[in-house]
Design a protein around this motif. Structure first.
Motif, PDB file in Angstrom:
ATOM      1  N   GLY A 161       0.773  -1.236   0.000  1.00 18.87           N
ATOM      2  CA  GLY A 161       0.000   0.000   0.000  1.00 18.87           C
ATOM      3  C   GLY A 161       0.806   1.289   0.000  1.00 18.87           C
ATOM      4  N   PRO A 162       1.754   1.490   0.944  1.00 16.10           N
ATOM      5  CA  PRO A 162       2.462   2.775   1.005  1.00 16.10           C
ATOM      6  C   PRO A 162       3.209   3.172  -0.264  1.00 16.10           C
ATOM      7  CG  PRO A 162       2.695   1.600   3.063  1.00 16.10           C
ATOM      8  CD  PRO A 162       2.042   0.643   2.108  1.00 16.10           C
ATOM      9  N   PRO A 163       4.008   2.278  -0.881  1.00 15.89           N
ATOM     10  CA  PRO A 163       4.665   2.726  -2.116  1.00 15.89           C
ATOM     11  C   PRO A 163       3.678   3.007  -3.240  1.00 15.89           C
ATOM     12  CG  PRO A 163       5.090   0.388  -1.722  1.00 15.89           C
ATOM     13  CD  PRO A 163       4.464   0.925  -0.488  1.00 15.89           C
ATOM     14  N   GLY A 256      16.696  12.808   4.588  1.00 11.50           N
ATOM     15  CA  GLY A 256      16.805  13.307   3.224  1.00 11.50           C
ATOM     16  C   GLY A 256      16.128  12.420   2.202  1.00 11.50           C
ATOM     17  N   MET A 257      15.068  11.735   2.590  1.00 11.71           N
ATOM     18  CA  MET A 257      14.340  10.847   1.683  1.00 11.71           C
ATOM     19  C   MET A 257      13.151  11.607   1.103  1.00 11.71           C
ATOM     20  SD  MET A 257      14.431   7.394   4.048  1.00 11.71           S
ATOM     21  CE  MET A 257      14.109   6.220   2.727  1.00 11.71           C
ATOM     22  N   GLY A 258      12.813  11.334  -0.147  1.00 11.58           N
ATOM     23  CA  GLY A 258      11.692  12.002  -0.795  1.00 11.58           C
ATOM     24  C   GLY A 258      10.379  11.324  -0.490  1.00 11.58           C
ATOM     25  N   GLU A 259       9.355  11.628  -1.305  1.00 11.72           N
ATOM     26  CA  GLU A 259       8.019  11.098  -1.080  1.00 11.72           C
ATOM     27  C   GLU A 259       7.995   9.570  -1.177  1.00 11.72           C
ATOM     28  OE1 GLU A 259       5.668  13.116  -3.982  1.00 11.72           O
ATOM     29  OE2 GLU A 259       5.544  14.973  -2.827  1.00 11.72           O
ATOM     30  N   VAL A 260       8.590   9.053  -2.247  1.00 15.76           N
ATOM     31  CA  VAL A 260       8.622   7.600  -2.416  1.00 15.76           C
ATOM     32  C   VAL A 260       9.509   6.962  -1.351  1.00 15.76           C
ATOM     33  CG1 VAL A 260       9.237   5.715  -3.982  1.00 15.76           C
ATOM     34  CG2 VAL A 260       8.145   7.780  -4.879  1.00 15.76           C
ATOM     35  N   GLY A 261      10.577   7.642  -0.956  1.00 14.52           N
ATOM     36  CA  GLY A 261      11.452   7.128   0.098  1.00 14.52           C
ATOM     37  C   GLY A 261      10.737   6.991   1.420  1.00 14.52           C
ATOM     38  N   PHE A 262       9.858   7.945   1.731  1.00 17.49           N
ATOM     39  CA  PHE A 262       9.058   7.850   2.946  1.00 17.49           C
ATOM     40  C   PHE A 262       8.182   6.596   2.923  1.00 17.49           C
ATOM     41  CE2 PHE A 262       4.790   8.920   4.722  1.00 17.49           C
ATOM     42  CZ  PHE A 262       5.126   8.763   6.062  1.00 17.49           C
ATOM     43  N   GLY A 263       7.545   6.339   1.794  1.00 17.61           N
ATOM     44  CA  GLY A 263       6.749   5.117   1.669  1.00 17.61           C
ATOM     45  C   GLY A 263       7.598   3.874   1.788  1.00 17.61           C
ATOM     46  N   LEU A 264       8.856   3.960   1.335  1.00 17.24           N
ATOM     47  CA  LEU A 264       9.751   2.809   1.386  1.00 17.24           C
ATOM     48  C   LEU A 264      10.071   2.396   2.823  1.00 17.24           C
ATOM     49  CD1 LEU A 264      11.422   0.819  -0.275  1.00 17.24           C
ATOM     50  CD2 LEU A 264      13.311   2.473  -0.231  1.00 17.24           C
ATOM     51  N   LEU A 265      10.133   3.360   3.743  1.00 14.91           N
ATOM     52  CA  LEU A 265      10.381   3.016   5.142  1.00 14.91           C
ATOM     53  C   LEU A 265       9.308   2.075   5.682  1.00 14.91           C
ATOM     54  CD1 LEU A 265      11.522   6.329   6.898  1.00 14.91           C
ATOM     55  CD2 LEU A 265      12.902   4.303   6.391  1.00 14.91           C
ATOM     56  N   ARG A 312      21.543   8.141   8.349  1.00 14.08           N
ATOM     57  CA  ARG A 312      21.711   7.378   7.103  1.00 14.08           C
ATOM     58  C   ARG A 312      20.448   6.596   6.770  1.00 14.08           C
ATOM     59  NH1 ARG A 312      27.064   3.951   7.450  1.00 14.08           N
ATOM     60  NH2 ARG A 312      26.456   3.597   5.282  1.00 14.08           N
ATOM     61  N   PRO A 313      19.878   6.791   5.582  1.00 15.10           N
ATOM     62  CA  PRO A 313      18.665   6.071   5.194  1.00 15.10           C
ATOM     63  C   PRO A 313      18.819   4.550   5.233  1.00 15.10           C
ATOM     64  CG  PRO A 313      19.042   7.904   3.705  1.00 15.10           C
ATOM     65  CD  PRO A 313      20.264   7.802   4.576  1.00 15.10           C
ATOM     66  N   VAL A 314      19.984   4.043   4.836  1.00 21.47           N
ATOM     67  CA  VAL A 314      20.187   2.592   4.822  1.00 21.47           C
ATOM     68  C   VAL A 314      20.102   2.019   6.234  1.00 21.47           C
ATOM     69  CG1 VAL A 314      21.825   0.748   4.332  1.00 21.47           C
ATOM     70  CG2 VAL A 314      21.551   2.637   2.716  1.00 21.47           C
ATOM     71  N   VAL A 315      20.732   2.686   7.194  1.00 21.56           N
ATOM     72  CA  VAL A 315      20.673   2.236   8.589  1.00 21.56           C
ATOM     73  C   VAL A 315      19.237   2.290   9.097  1.00 21.56           C
ATOM     74  CG1 VAL A 315      21.418   2.727  10.945  1.00 21.56           C
ATOM     75  CG2 VAL A 315      23.046   2.936   9.048  1.00 21.56           C
TER      76      VAL A 315
END
Length: 415
Positions: A161-163, A256-265, A312-315
């Motif tokens: 759903g989120p992505p 520093g994550m964008g809109e899609v990056g937020f959904g990726l979390l 860090r987004p990866v962490v």
């Protein structure tokens, strides 16, 4: 295809369970789309941390205000009818919100009102839905039935759903809400196919709603396992709500994550939960419920600390992966313990007491989180969450042994 259906929803669980499962999965896909689209819509209208946290608060406030009455009504009225009616009303509100966005008359005030109305409808829908499973499935199969419902929730609500919601929002701000409205309406139609055994009070047997609610509180206070679960989820949702209420700002500003990056979390968290579904039976056969709760609470405490420290987004994604596994194990175990322990005639009301604990904590936490972030930055709520969780774990540690004796024996592991 029939083999796949049998694996996902074994025949012994009944046709009613299959309709419930289908309704749950469809509705949760729509709600999963909104998990990303809702905060992104708010963030597109305002960057004020207080208003962002207020949006979360207005979705979490209705269970605190209406939850107890929703539970009392679920024990009085036709539960299926409540679910179907409220979901159709949710679809109508979403349709109106979509129209406002498409015609460019939407405002932050209108979005906040819509979120409050949707949250209110979900109180009655979700609390009543939780009472259906014990009516459809034998108590010995509640573990596997809850695991199937939760795995669907994780797959479509948290994972898919989120992505999808973030991508649809990028395509057009109104598009994800159209999709959610369609999914919620379809879920209502599937729920209408469920046939329930007789339930609800006869007119001459009915007492006042306040008496019904008071009876539920007395029952919870006398039952150590359920009492411990409600208290734990209340306090931990204060700390969780403080941090997660500003998660969209944390992801975009801190990581520093964008809109899609937020959904990726959220997606990464769901992957962890999905893997935990495969391991749940193995885990519960080897770890006592009390120790399972203890490990989970310690892990959640240090999750807040790790997120406060990293940039860090990866962490952060690794942390969210393991947090998702923890959240599934905790949620499935606590729900099964409660459903097995509570008599059918009290399922709605005791569930509502738990719901008030869940969202009461979120409401308090979101208010704290918004204020902390506004004055000291987006990491301040995570530091508060770490400190508060650590103190509570020390205080509640001994009481968690009650969970292992919810009804005199360990619950069977989910397959």
């Amino acid at each position: 295809m029939s083999t796949l259906v049998e694996i996902v929803a074994p025949r012994r669980l009944g046709t009613g369970f299959r309709w419930l499962l289908a309704s749950s999965w469809i509705s949760n896909l729509g709600d999963g789309i909104a998990i990303a689209a809702g905060p992104l819509l708010v963030a597109s209208l305002t960057h004020d941390p207080f208003l962002v946290a207020l949006a979360a608060l207005l979705q979490w406030l209705p269970p605190l205000v209406f939850g107890l009455y929703a539970g009392a009504l679920a024990d009085r009225l036709d539960r299926r009818l409540i679910v179907v009616t409220v979901d159709l009303l949710r679809a109508a509100v979403l349709a109106l919100l979509t129209f406002a966005i498409a015609t460019d008359v939407v405002s932050i005030a209108l979005v906040l009102v819509a979120m409050f109305l949707l949250g209110t409808a979900e109180v009655f829908a979700d609390n009543t839905s939780s009472t259906l499973l014990p009516m459809l499935v034998h108590r010995d199969d509640l573990g596997i039935a809850n695991a199937r419902l939760t795995s669907g929730f994780i797959t479509v609500n948290q994972l898919a759903g989120p992505p999808i919601g973030a991508a649809l929002f990028a395509a057009g701000h109104a598009v994800p809400f159209v999709a959610q409205a369609v999914m919620v309406a379809l879920g209502a139609m599937l729920a209408a196919r469920i046939v329930l055994p007789p339930h609800g009070q006869a007119h001459e047997e009915r007492t006042r709603l306040r008496q019904d609610v008071a009876e539920a509180f007395r029952w919870v206070l006398r039952h150590p396992a359920v009492r411990t679960l409600v208290l734990t989820i209340f306090v931990f949702n204060i700390t969780f709500g403080a941090a997660w209420s500003i998660l969209v700002l944390y992801a975009t500003q801190r990581l520093g994550m964008g809109e899609v990056g937020f959904g990726l979390l959220t997606t990464v968290s769901a992957v962890g939960g999905l893997i935990a579904t495969l391991c749940y039976g193995w885990i519960t056969r080897r770890v006592s419920l009390a120790n399972l709760m203890r490990v989970g609470l310690v892990f959640e405490t240090f999750t807040h600390l790790a997120l406060a420290l990293t940039t860090r987004p990866v962490v952060a994604m690794v942390i969210f992966f393991f947090f998702g596994a923890h959240a599934f194990i905790w949620g499935t175990t606590s729900t099964t313990v409660r459903q097995r322990a509570v008599p059918s005639e009290l399922q709605g009301r005791v569930g509502s007491v738990n719901l008030v604990g869940v969202f009461g904590g979120l409401v308090i936490g979101s208010g704290i989180g918004g204020g902390l972030a506004q004055h000291w930055g987006v990491t301040a709520p995570f530091w508060f969450a770490f400190a508060g969780s650590a103190v509570f774990v020390v205080l509640i540690w001994g009481q968690l042994s009650h969970i292992a004796h919810a009804d005199g024996r360990e619950q069977p592991a989910a397959a």
